[in-house]
Design an enzyme around this catalytic site. Structure first.
Site, PDB file in Angstrom:
ATOM      1  N   LYS A   1       0.912  -1.248  -0.086  1.00 46.32           N
ATOM      2  CA  LYS A   1       0.080  -0.082   0.181  1.00 46.32           C
ATOM      3  C   LYS A   1       0.917   1.362   0.083  1.00 46.32           C
ATOM      4  CE  LYS A   1      -1.811   2.693   2.921  1.00 46.32           C
ATOM      5  NZ  LYS A   1      -1.588   4.020   2.169  1.00 46.32           N
TER       6      LYS A   1
ATOM      7  N   GLU B   1       9.845   0.910  10.594  1.00 53.47           N
ATOM      8  CA  GLU B   1      10.972   2.008  10.279  1.00 53.47           C
ATOM      9  C   GLU B   1      10.313   3.180  10.970  1.00 53.47           C
ATOM     10  OE1 GLU B   1      12.860   4.665   9.267  1.00 53.47           O
ATOM     11  OE2 GLU B   1      12.823   4.110   7.376  1.00 53.47           O
TER      12      GLU B   1
ATOM     13  N   CYS C   1      13.439  10.466   7.327  1.00 53.84           N
ATOM     14  CA  CYS C   1      13.310  10.007   8.502  1.00 53.84           C
ATOM     15  C   CYS C   1      14.844   9.948   9.202  1.00 53.84           C
ATOM     16  CB  CYS C   1      13.046   8.436   8.620  1.00 53.84           C
ATOM     17  SG  CYS C   1      13.512   7.548   7.489  1.00 53.84           S
TER      18      CYS C   1
ATOM     19  N   GLU D   1      10.069  15.471  15.528  1.00 61.82           N
ATOM     20  CA  GLU D   1      10.417  15.191  14.304  1.00 61.82           C
ATOM     21  C   GLU D   1       9.750  16.348  13.530  1.00 61.82           C
ATOM     22  OE1 GLU D   1       9.185  11.597  12.192  1.00 61.82           O
ATOM     23  OE2 GLU D   1      11.231  11.687  11.423  1.00 61.82           O
TER      24      GLU D   1
HETATM   25  P1  NAI Z   1       1.539   7.791   8.465  1.00 61.91           P
HETATM   26  O1  NAI Z   1       2.458   6.926   9.441  1.00 61.91           O
HETATM   27  O2  NAI Z   1       0.252   8.246   8.843  1.00 61.91           O
HETATM   28  O3  NAI Z   1       1.607   7.458   6.947  1.00 61.91           O
HETATM   29  C1  NAI Z   1       2.554   6.366   6.581  1.00 61.91           C
HETATM   30  C2  NAI Z   1       1.897   5.304   5.908  1.00 61.91           C
HETATM   31  O4  NAI Z   1       0.925   4.706   6.620  1.00 61.91           O
HETATM   32  C3  NAI Z   1       0.814   5.714   4.762  1.00 61.91           C
HETATM   33  O5  NAI Z   1       0.866   4.530   3.789  1.00 61.91           O
HETATM   34  C4  NAI Z   1      -0.612   5.760   5.591  1.00 61.91           C
HETATM   35  O6  NAI Z   1      -1.487   5.722   4.552  1.00 61.91           O
HETATM   36  C5  NAI Z   1      -0.416   4.497   6.370  1.00 61.91           C
HETATM   37  N1  NAI Z   1      -1.343   4.509   7.540  1.00 61.91           N
HETATM   38  C6  NAI Z   1      -1.816   5.762   8.150  1.00 61.91           C
HETATM   39  N2  NAI Z   1      -2.513   5.169   9.103  1.00 61.91           N
HETATM   40  C7  NAI Z   1      -2.426   4.049   9.210  1.00 61.91           C
HETATM   41  C8  NAI Z   1      -3.252   3.022  10.032  1.00 61.91           C
HETATM   42  N3  NAI Z   1      -4.018   3.221  10.989  1.00 61.91           N
HETATM   43  N4  NAI Z   1      -2.877   1.574   9.704  1.00 61.91           N
HETATM   44  C9  NAI Z   1      -2.085   1.226   8.713  1.00 61.91           C
HETATM   45  N5  NAI Z   1      -1.518   2.276   7.758  1.00 61.91           N
HETATM   46  C10 NAI Z   1      -1.697   3.510   8.137  1.00 61.91           C
HETATM   47  O7  NAI Z   1       2.369   9.474   8.344  1.00 61.91           O
HETATM   48  P2  NAI Z   1       1.943  10.819   7.969  1.00 61.91           P
HETATM   49  O8  NAI Z   1       0.458  11.131   8.728  1.00 61.91           O
HETATM   50  O9  NAI Z   1       1.793  10.777   6.435  1.00 61.91           O
HETATM   51  O10 NAI Z   1       2.874  11.942   8.450  1.00 61.91           O
HETATM   52  C11 NAI Z   1       2.987  12.059   9.909  1.00 61.91           C
HETATM   53  C12 NAI Z   1       4.524  12.375  10.439  1.00 61.91           C
HETATM   54  O11 NAI Z   1       4.912  11.108  10.520  1.00 61.91           O
HETATM   55  C13 NAI Z   1       5.322  13.155   9.738  1.00 61.91           C
HETATM   56  O12 NAI Z   1       5.311  14.435   9.733  1.00 61.91           O
HETATM   57  C14 NAI Z   1       6.693  12.500   9.995  1.00 61.91           C
HETATM   58  O13 NAI Z   1       7.229  13.185  11.013  1.00 61.91           O
HETATM   59  C15 NAI Z   1       6.470  10.946  10.134  1.00 61.91           C
HETATM   60  N6  NAI Z   1       6.883  10.337   8.962  1.00 61.91           N
HETATM   61  C16 NAI Z   1       7.727   9.527   9.033  1.00 61.91           C
HETATM   62  C17 NAI Z   1       8.222   8.587   7.969  1.00 61.91           C
HETATM   63  C18 NAI Z   1       9.620   8.120   8.097  1.00 61.91           C
HETATM   64  O14 NAI Z   1      10.096   7.661   6.960  1.00 61.91           O
HETATM   65  N7  NAI Z   1      10.024   7.432   9.073  1.00 61.91           N
HETATM   66  C19 NAI Z   1       7.460   8.584   6.611  1.00 61.91           C
HETATM   67  C20 NAI Z   1       6.202   9.515   6.926  1.00 61.91           C
HETATM   68  C21 NAI Z   1       6.062  10.389   7.970  1.00 61.91           C
END
Ligand code: NAI
Ligand code: MG
Length: 491
Positions: A195, A269, A303, A400
């Protein structure tokens, strides 16, 4: 006389150093108006849809599916069938051939993929072209090499695939994260439901065409698009054996809670708040480049970004001065322009998160610096930002930000640097700048971070494992270590 004078009349000599626009061609990408989910080697019509946009212009690029529990169910069934119908029992050398083909196809089509990555995600074309695409192909090449050597990688442990892997990826490196997830899973003989993130589904959907070209058996890789609800339906599904997640710590924690006691394997991660530690004996100009690369690369949507600069007090002033000067030369703007250094913020929501934290930094008393730059009117933008006078307790030093925002702190001794660097709930990466080899080793042993870079930053290689400590998650991706989460051992 004089040629020179005549030329002057015609202004043949540049009067300033502004670059002319150097746009990459958008025509390299042919998008469909509408995409379904990729299930069992073909497209299924989505029940529900949404529009995916370009964050630099806000224009709609395509309509894509918002995956429902039913769509997820069909994808998991297709992956299960493909696992049972031959993929898991295929000799490793045969699986490797598919991975090699995928790697070569990504290389052949890299310009097209790079343009689409920049269009849908906002990152500068020079990054998608020179970093994301080469690394994505390299990852498939690397794991293709392991596919027939698993017995040697894990001697006397009889490695076997797990089954169906659910893989959920973020929007900061859409195609590269797809490669990080798919390559080891397939090399080990698993099948996959992937996904992509809701804001950046398009390179994953274009990648389905690469799978077709590579003649990967139907159902081995399935792609269901949609937001967190789709991700949650995938995690909840009884038919999966493993979840691999990259994204926010908040969602990672909730997935871990959800999976507790189910026997499904998990790797996470998550976020980071890396310290980039600069000692007074370092090559200062080189360190400035490393700091800029550490936090402004990919708009800071990284990240492992070096979001906390720890400067030794004795060089604090010249370092900050050089850094500010360097910031004035960063070119913010059109992601498809080859001269752009800092592109668009990935989404409106992310821009709001960055803005909120930057406001908090100002209120808490930090001093803000932003170079003068004209931001485009449409789209989502944030100027490169440096905060000085930052205390460890400030939110901008703890949370972050995931944007082009650097917080500068100081230290006097190596011990103090270690203590401050480790004073975070995260532990993904760190950087050390010093001419002293012994100090690099001393620091690397004490920093609680999965990756420690020395005199460089944000370097990646498929052979090198990547992953975190503490709230940055667990499990490693890349290298030999990256195989283990996709195997069980019949000891
Ligand atoms: P998110 O964690 O909500 O999204 C990442 C992925 O998880 C997306 O594909 C999303 O659709 C999916 N997702 C969201 N809720 C879920 C759930 N309950 N169950 C399963 N999958 C789910 O991150 P978001 O909201 O885009 O960003 C929020 C913050 O997270 C950012 O500001 C940043 O600080 C951090 N982040 C860190 C990342 C990294 O590479 N470690 C990548 C993206 C965001
Ligand atoms: Mg979220």
């Amino acid at each position: 006389m004089t040629d020179i004078e005549r030329k002057r009349d015609r202004a043949a000599v540049p009067t300033d150093w502004t670059y002319a626009p150097a746009p990459e061609s958008r025509d390299l990408v042919r998008l469909r108006e509408r995409y379904g989910h990729f299930v069992g080697g073909g497209w299924i019509e989505p029940a529900d849809t949404y529009a995916t946009i370009s964050p630099s212009t806000e224009e709609t690029l395509a309509t894509v599916g918002q995956g429902t529990a039913e769509d997820v169910d069909r994808a998991v069934a297709a992956a299960r069938a493909a696992f049972a119908n031959g993929w898991s029992s295929l000799p490793g050398s045969e699986r490797a051939k598919y991975l090699f083909r995928i790697a070569r196809l990504l290389q052949e089509r890299s310009r097209e993929f790079a343009v689409l990555e920049s269009l849908n995600g906002g990152k500068p074309i020079k990054e998608s072209r020179d970093v994301d695409l080469p690394l994505a192909a390299a990852h498939f090449f690397y794991y293709a090499g392991w596919a027939d050597k698993l017995e040697y990688a894990f001697p006397n442990r009889r490695p076997a695939p797990l089954g169906v892997a659910a893989q959920i990826i973020p929007w900061n490196f859409p195609l590269l994260m797809l490669a990080w997830k798919l390559a080891p899973a397939l090399a080990c003989g698993n099948t996959v439901v992937l996904k992509p993130a809701e804001t950046t589904p398009l390179t994953a959907l274009l990648f389905c065409d690469v799978l077709r070209q590579a003649e990967l058996p139907p159902g081995v890789v399935n792609v269901v698009t949609g937001d967190g609800r789709t991700g949650a339906a995938l995690v909840e599904h009884d038919g999966i054996d493993k979840v691999a997640f990259t994204g926010s710590t908040e969602v990672g924690k909730s997935i871990q809670r959800q999976l507790a006691g189910t026997g499904k394997k998990l790797t996470l991660e998550l976020g980071g708040k890396a310290a980039n530690i600069v000692f007074d004996d370092c090559a200062l100009d080189q360190a400035v480049e490393g700091i800029v690369n550490g936090i402004y690369f990919n708009q800071g949507h990284v990240c492992c970004a070096g979001s906390r600069l720890l400067a030794q007090e004795s060089i604090y002033e010249p370092l900050v001065e050089k850094l500010k000067k360097r910031l004035e030369t960063l070119r913010v703007g059109d992601p498809l322009d080859k001269n752009t250094d800092v592109g668009a913020i990935n989404s409106k929501l992310q821009l709001e998160r960055i803005t909120e934290l930057v406001e908090a930094g100002k209120e808490e008393g930090a001093e803000i610096f932003q170079p003068p730059c004209r931001l485009p009117e449409k789209g989502y933008w944030f100027a490169p930002t440096v905060f000085t006078n930052v205390a460890q307790s400030y939110r901008i030093a703890q949370e972050e930000i995931f944007g082009p925002v650097l917080s500068v702190l100081t230290f006097r001794t190596p011990e103090e640097a270690v203590e401050k660097a480790n004073n975070t709930p995260y532990g993904l990466s760190a950087g050390v700048w010093t001419e002293k080899g012994s100090r690099i080793l001393w620091m690397a042993q004490r920093l609680r971070a999965g990756v420690v870079w020395a005199n460089t930053f944000n370097r990646f290689d498929p052979a090198s494992p990547f992953g975190g400590y503490k709230e940055s998650g667990f499990g490693r991706e890349g290298g030999l270590h990256g195989l283990e989460p996709y195997l069980r051992f019949e000891e």
